[in-house]
Enzyme design. Structure first.
Site, short mmCIF file in Angstrom:
data_model
loop_
_atom_site.label_atom_id
_atom_site.label_comp_id
_atom_site.label_asym_id
_atom_site.label_seq_id
_atom_site.Cartn_x
_atom_site.Cartn_y
_atom_site.Cartn_z
N ALA A 1 -0.94 7.15 2.05
CA ALA A 1 -1.01 5.88 1.32
C ALA A 1 -2.46 5.41 1.25
O ALA A 1 -3.22 5.57 2.20
CB ALA A 1 -0.16 4.82 2.04
N MET A 2 -2.80 4.83 0.12
CA MET A 2 -4.18 4.34 -0.09
C MET A 2 -4.29 2.90 0.43
O MET A 2 -4.54 1.95 -0.30
CB MET A 2 -4.54 4.43 -1.57
CG MET A 2 -4.68 5.86 -2.05
SD MET A 2 -6.17 6.66 -1.37
CE MET A 2 -5.48 7.54 0.03
N HIS A 3 -4.15 2.77 1.78
CA HIS A 3 -4.13 1.43 2.39
C HIS A 3 -5.41 0.65 2.07
O HIS A 3 -5.38 -0.34 1.35
CB HIS A 3 -4.00 1.56 3.92
CG HIS A 3 -2.77 2.26 4.39
ND1 HIS A 3 -1.49 1.84 4.10
CD2 HIS A 3 -2.62 3.37 5.15
CE1 HIS A 3 -0.61 2.64 4.66
NE2 HIS A 3 -1.26 3.58 5.31
N ASP A 4 -6.54 1.08 2.62
CA ASP A 4 -7.77 0.31 2.48
C ASP A 4 -8.29 0.24 1.04
O ASP A 4 -8.78 -0.83 0.62
CB ASP A 4 -8.86 0.88 3.41
CG ASP A 4 -8.50 0.70 4.87
OD1 ASP A 4 -9.08 1.40 5.73
OD2 ASP A 4 -7.62 -0.14 5.17
N THR B 1 0.82 -1.23 0.00
CA THR B 1 0.00 0.00 0.00
C THR B 1 0.85 1.27 0.00
O THR B 1 0.43 2.32 -0.51
CB THR B 1 -0.95 0.03 1.21
OG1 THR B 1 -0.19 0.03 2.43
CG2 THR B 1 -1.87 -1.19 1.20
#
Ligand code: RIB
Ligand code: CA
Length: 312
Positions: A234-237, A187
């Site tokens: 950050a585009m984790h999910d 991510t």
């Protein structure tokens, strides 16, 4: 081609909110279950309904675990605020939760073509598996945001969703069902900065939705800049959702994954076995290593801001 069918297990959460918007755009979300993590399960449930209101969808929201299996809850208020969506003005939820029985919903609603996307701590999923060991045989798979093959974000070794409830993560990874693990090593390859946002935010008519998205990014980028010095988020999910809806943009490899429970410096660490060996039965757990970050960010910008692409 029909849209993938998903249940989202979540602890909204700024990046959870973006993941929910993407999920409703690219998939058929048959239900949302909430779990304590970024914030209390009560706040997570209210936030999930408020996000559904923003999207004008009637997705049922079932509340779940209010605390980890063993540890005391350690909410991420310093990042997401006391209510889980700090810095964002949203109307109160238009409706109540569908039930407080997320575990039963996850047990009863799953079908062979349905993916469960877990983007918070794994407490609900662990409780499901403790009730029904065959659960993984009744779903298409579990796509989770959590863990890492490298350094952590809550400690040097542990990522937040695992660290919040390592005993639950241990139950899930020991079950060894079809799992896609989007960890920080993946991510962190999909980062969005304030500078990029300035380029992509079109002069679309001001609406509750565009105001929500702008406030979401502004708040989370500000907090992360204060905490880490990094001017991007950050585009984790969102990765855990897009790994199901757009698998061609990701590279996953089968790996044995163990969860450290007792290390004084490593509790909550996902120990990913990367030794080169000839193994007979490959693990059903697949760890994400590669992503077409440009394509993923273009998809995110397109859904959030209309048909724009990320600046070259
Ligand atoms: O480590 C990232 C995860 O923790 C994401 O699910 C985010 O929502 C935070 O809770
Ligand atoms: Ca989350």
């Amino acid at each position: 081609m029909s849209k993938p069918r998903l249940i989202i297990d979540t602890d909204p959460g700024h990046d959870d909110a973006i993941a929910l918007i993407l999920a409703h755009h690219f998939a058929d979300v048959v239900g949302i279950t909430t779990v304590a993590g970024n914030t209390t399960v009560e706040n997570a449930t209210k936030n999930a309904i408020r996000i559904c209101d923003l999207l004008d969808v009637s997705t049922p929201v079932h509340s779940g675990a209010s605390a980890p299996l063993v540890a005391a809850p350690d909410f991420a208020s310093e990042v997401h605020g006391d209510d889980g969506l700090g810095g964002i003005q949203l109307p109160e939820p238009s409706r109540a939760e569908a039930s407080d029985r997320a575990i039963e919903f996850l047990l009863d609603a799953v079908e062979p073509d349905l993916w469960v996307v877990a983007i918070g701590p794994l407490t609900n999923i662990a409780q499901v598996l403790n009730r029904d060991k065959s659960w993984f045989e009744r779903v298409a798979g579990l796509s989770l945001m959590g863990g890492t093959t490298g350094g952590g974000n809550v400690t040097a070794a542990a990522e937040f969703n695992i660290y919040f409830d390592p005993e639950a993560a241990d139950v899930v990874f020991r079950a060894g069902g079809k799992t896609l693990m989007s960890g920080l090593n993946l991510t962190h390859q999909v980062q969005i900065s304030a500078t990029e946002l300035e380029h992509v935010v079109k002069s679309s008519p001001e609406s509750l939705r565009t105001r929500f998205i702008d406030q979401n990014f502004a708040r989370i980028i500000e907090r992360l800049h204060d905490l880490t010095g990094s001017p991007e988020v950050a585009m984790h999910d969102p990765c855990a959702v897009l790994a199901v809806t757009h698998p061609d943009l990701f590279e996953f490899s089968p790996r044995e994954v163990k969860v450290e429970l007792t290390g004084s410096h490593t509790r909550g660490m996902t120990v990913v076995d990367e030794r080169l060996r000839v193994v007979r039965d490959l693990s059903k757990i697949e760890v994400g290593y590669g992503v077409d970050a440009h394509a993923v960010k273009s998809l995110i910008f397109e859904v959030l801001y209309g048909d724009v692409s990320e600046p070259e």
